[in-house]
Scaffold this motif. Structure first.
Motif, PDB file in Angstrom:
ATOM      1  N   ASP A 193       1.014  -0.736   0.289  1.00 12.11           N
ATOM      2  CA  ASP A 193       0.298   0.050   0.202  1.00 12.11           C
ATOM      3  C   ASP A 193       0.634   0.836  -0.032  1.00 12.11           C
ATOM      4  O   ASP A 193       1.549   1.385   0.730  1.00 12.11           O
ATOM      5  CB  ASP A 193      -0.928  -0.260   1.548  1.00 12.11           C
ATOM      6  N   GLU A 195      -0.392   4.126   0.500  1.00 12.23           N
ATOM      7  CA  GLU A 195      -0.597   5.612   0.878  1.00 12.23           C
ATOM      8  C   GLU A 195       1.139   5.087   2.484  1.00 12.23           C
ATOM      9  O   GLU A 195       0.814   6.004   3.062  1.00 12.23           O
ATOM     10  CB  GLU A 195      -1.804   4.982   2.104  1.00 12.23           C
ATOM     11  N   GLU A 201       3.959  -0.538   6.090  1.00 10.72           N
ATOM     12  CA  GLU A 201       3.597  -1.641   4.629  1.00 10.72           C
ATOM     13  C   GLU A 201       4.023  -2.522   4.781  1.00 10.72           C
ATOM     14  O   GLU A 201       2.884  -2.911   4.005  1.00 10.72           O
ATOM     15  CB  GLU A 201       4.420  -0.702   3.845  1.00 10.72           C
ATOM     16  N   ASP A 204       1.037  -4.163   6.479  1.00 12.01           N
ATOM     17  CA  ASP A 204      -0.280  -4.185   6.372  1.00 12.01           C
ATOM     18  C   ASP A 204      -0.188  -4.909   5.546  1.00 12.01           C
ATOM     19  O   ASP A 204      -1.439  -5.677   5.125  1.00 12.01           O
ATOM     20  CB  ASP A 204      -0.664  -2.696   5.447  1.00 12.01           C
ATOM     21  N   ARG A 208      -2.884  -8.154   5.532  1.00 14.17           N
ATOM     22  CA  ARG A 208      -3.628  -8.555   4.478  1.00 14.17           C
ATOM     23  C   ARG A 208      -3.644  -9.968   3.724  1.00 14.17           C
ATOM     24  O   ARG A 208      -4.559 -10.293   3.393  1.00 14.17           O
ATOM     25  CB  ARG A 208      -3.411  -7.216   3.083  1.00 14.17           C
ATOM     26  N   LEU A 249      -2.364   5.051   9.826  1.00 12.88           N
ATOM     27  CA  LEU A 249      -3.042   5.030   8.665  1.00 12.88           C
ATOM     28  C   LEU A 249      -3.246   3.323   8.886  1.00 12.88           C
ATOM     29  O   LEU A 249      -4.472   2.619   8.877  1.00 12.88           O
ATOM     30  CB  LEU A 249      -2.040   5.005   7.554  1.00 12.88           C
ATOM     31  N   PHE A 250      -2.305   2.421   9.892  1.00 17.83           N
ATOM     32  CA  PHE A 250      -2.894   1.251   9.781  1.00 17.83           C
ATOM     33  C   PHE A 250      -4.106   1.139  10.636  1.00 17.83           C
ATOM     34  O   PHE A 250      -5.265   0.792  10.835  1.00 17.83           O
ATOM     35  CB  PHE A 250      -1.685   1.004  10.582  1.00 17.83           C
ATOM     36  N   HIS A 251      -4.235   1.826  11.925  1.00 17.56           N
ATOM     37  CA  HIS A 251      -5.158   1.392  12.895  1.00 17.56           C
ATOM     38  C   HIS A 251      -6.419   2.188  12.153  1.00 17.56           C
ATOM     39  O   HIS A 251      -7.277   1.281  11.979  1.00 17.56           O
ATOM     40  CB  HIS A 251      -5.229   2.518  13.849  1.00 17.56           C
ATOM     41  N   LYS A 252      -6.618   2.981  11.285  1.00 15.06           N
ATOM     42  CA  LYS A 252      -7.873   4.052   9.956  1.00 15.06           C
ATOM     43  C   LYS A 252      -7.880   2.900   9.591  1.00 15.06           C
ATOM     44  O   LYS A 252      -9.607   2.200   9.105  1.00 15.06           O
ATOM     45  CB  LYS A 252      -7.658   4.981   9.732  1.00 15.06           C
ATOM     46  N   LYS A 253      -7.232   2.050   8.910  1.00 12.57           N
ATOM     47  CA  LYS A 253      -7.727   1.196   7.823  1.00 12.57           C
ATOM     48  C   LYS A 253      -7.755  -0.286   8.419  1.00 12.57           C
ATOM     49  O   LYS A 253      -9.238  -0.749   7.649  1.00 12.57           O
ATOM     50  CB  LYS A 253      -6.373   0.571   7.012  1.00 12.57           C
ATOM     51  N   HIS A 254      -7.154  -0.991   9.221  1.00  8.75           N
ATOM     52  CA  HIS A 254      -7.942  -2.052   9.454  1.00  8.75           C
ATOM     53  C   HIS A 254      -8.404  -2.361  10.742  1.00  8.75           C
ATOM     54  O   HIS A 254      -9.357  -3.544  11.193  1.00  8.75           O
ATOM     55  CB  HIS A 254      -6.675  -3.338   9.851  1.00  8.75           C
ATOM     56  N   THR A 257     -13.245   0.553  12.690  1.00 14.19           N
ATOM     57  CA  THR A 257     -14.563  -0.269  11.891  1.00 14.19           C
ATOM     58  C   THR A 257     -14.673  -1.269  13.161  1.00 14.19           C
ATOM     59  O   THR A 257     -15.769  -1.585  13.695  1.00 14.19           O
ATOM     60  CB  THR A 257     -15.106  -0.590  11.145  1.00 14.19           C
TER      61      THR A 257
END
Length: 288
Positions: A193, A195, A201, A204, A208, A249-254, A257
């Motif tokens: 990623d 970003e 990275e 992340d 995935r 970024l990692f927390h927000k992405k994974h 929610t």
């Protein structure tokens, strides 16, 4: 082609040359290729590497594209059954690459594998053996409970050093300094990623890969040496900022929610506070 080795270089000419030479000195019974992606170095890296190693594929960027994007540039061009992300500030032992390919050939459900990564003083680079940085794991690590209770699966889920570090076993995430990834895995999961500029990275990607059902494995039967942080000493604030931005970024992405507003707010406040403290501390060091 069995193995494609990708090395990102940024003003680490001598280290990169030593790293490539260590690969060439390896006892490899497989076909391999080496890609070096240079992120606009100003130390004459590109010219020197091309001169010493004419068989190495060199991609020269006009600006610093970051670790993720630079690796992706080479991965898109490579032909290997496996791709190895290898830091420029590492030295590969003679049997490491050969053994890792043999391991992957025998474990078809493994998406990525890492080896024992040692620092120059012989101690383990703990980044090569990690759990995912959940809010709980990060909290226990930051307040010192992980260090106080190293054998506790609950409190030390950040580095998971309670596991048998001398045996091959599954782990959550590896370090981008040495990560061998199966082609079928990254073709299914996607590339790094972009970003993430130069931290997070690897975590992340492992996250995935595991989401798609592949195993992530730590194999300590072989090792490398990691002269850590060689290219990151040049722009300290940039490095500090990107390190903390990767956390966000990692927390927000994974994870965002999966947790409520209160927990997410605490996480983001913690990252901002940590960034602020690190920036001030870094400034005071430079003043001194």
């Amino acid at each position: 082609m069995d193995l494609s080795i990708v090395i990102v270089n940024y003003n680490t000419k001598k280290l990169t040359i030593d790293c490539i030479q260590s690969v060439l000195n390896s006892k490899l019974n497989f076909q391999y290729e080496i890609f070096v992606v240079d992120n606009a170095s100003s130390d004459g890296s590109v010219e020197k590497i091309k001169k010493i190693f004419p068989h190495v594929y060199v991609i020269s960027n006009k600006e610093n594209a970051g670790f993720s994007k630079a690796n992706n540039q080479a991965i898109k061009e490579c032909n290997g059954r496996y791709v190895l992300l290898l830091n420029s500030d590492t030295i590969v032992n003679k049997d490491t690459l050969d053994e890792m390919i043999r391991f992957m050939d025998g474990e078809m459900n493994v998406g990525a594998v890492g080896c024992e990564v040692n620092l120059p003083d012989g101690t383990l680079d703990k980044a090569c053996h990690r759990g995912f940085p959940t809010p709980e794991a990060s909290f226990y690590y930051m307040i010192g409970l992980a260090k106080k209770f190293p054998n506790s699966p609950k409190y030390n889920s950040y580095h998971k050093s309670y596991m048998n570090m001398s045996e091959v076993h599954d782990i959550d995430c590896l370090v981008g300094a040495f990560m061998m990834v199966r082609r079928e895995a990254f073709e299914q999961v996607g590339l790094l990623d972009e970003e993430f500029f130069m931290y997070g990275e690897d975590i992340d990607w492992c996250y995935r890969i595991k989401e798609f059902g592949w195993r992530i494995v730590y194999n300590p039967t072989v090792s490398i040496t990691h002269y850590k942080g060689a290219s990151s000493r040049r722009k300290p604030f940039k490095i500090v900022y990107e390190f903390h931005r990767a956390m966000y970024l990692f927390h927000k992405k994974h994870f965002a929610t999966k947790y409520n507003f209160f927990v997410n707010s605490l996480v983001y406040m913690g990252i901002i506070s940590k960034l602020t403290f690190a920036t001030i501390n870094n400034f005071l060091k430079r003043v001194r």
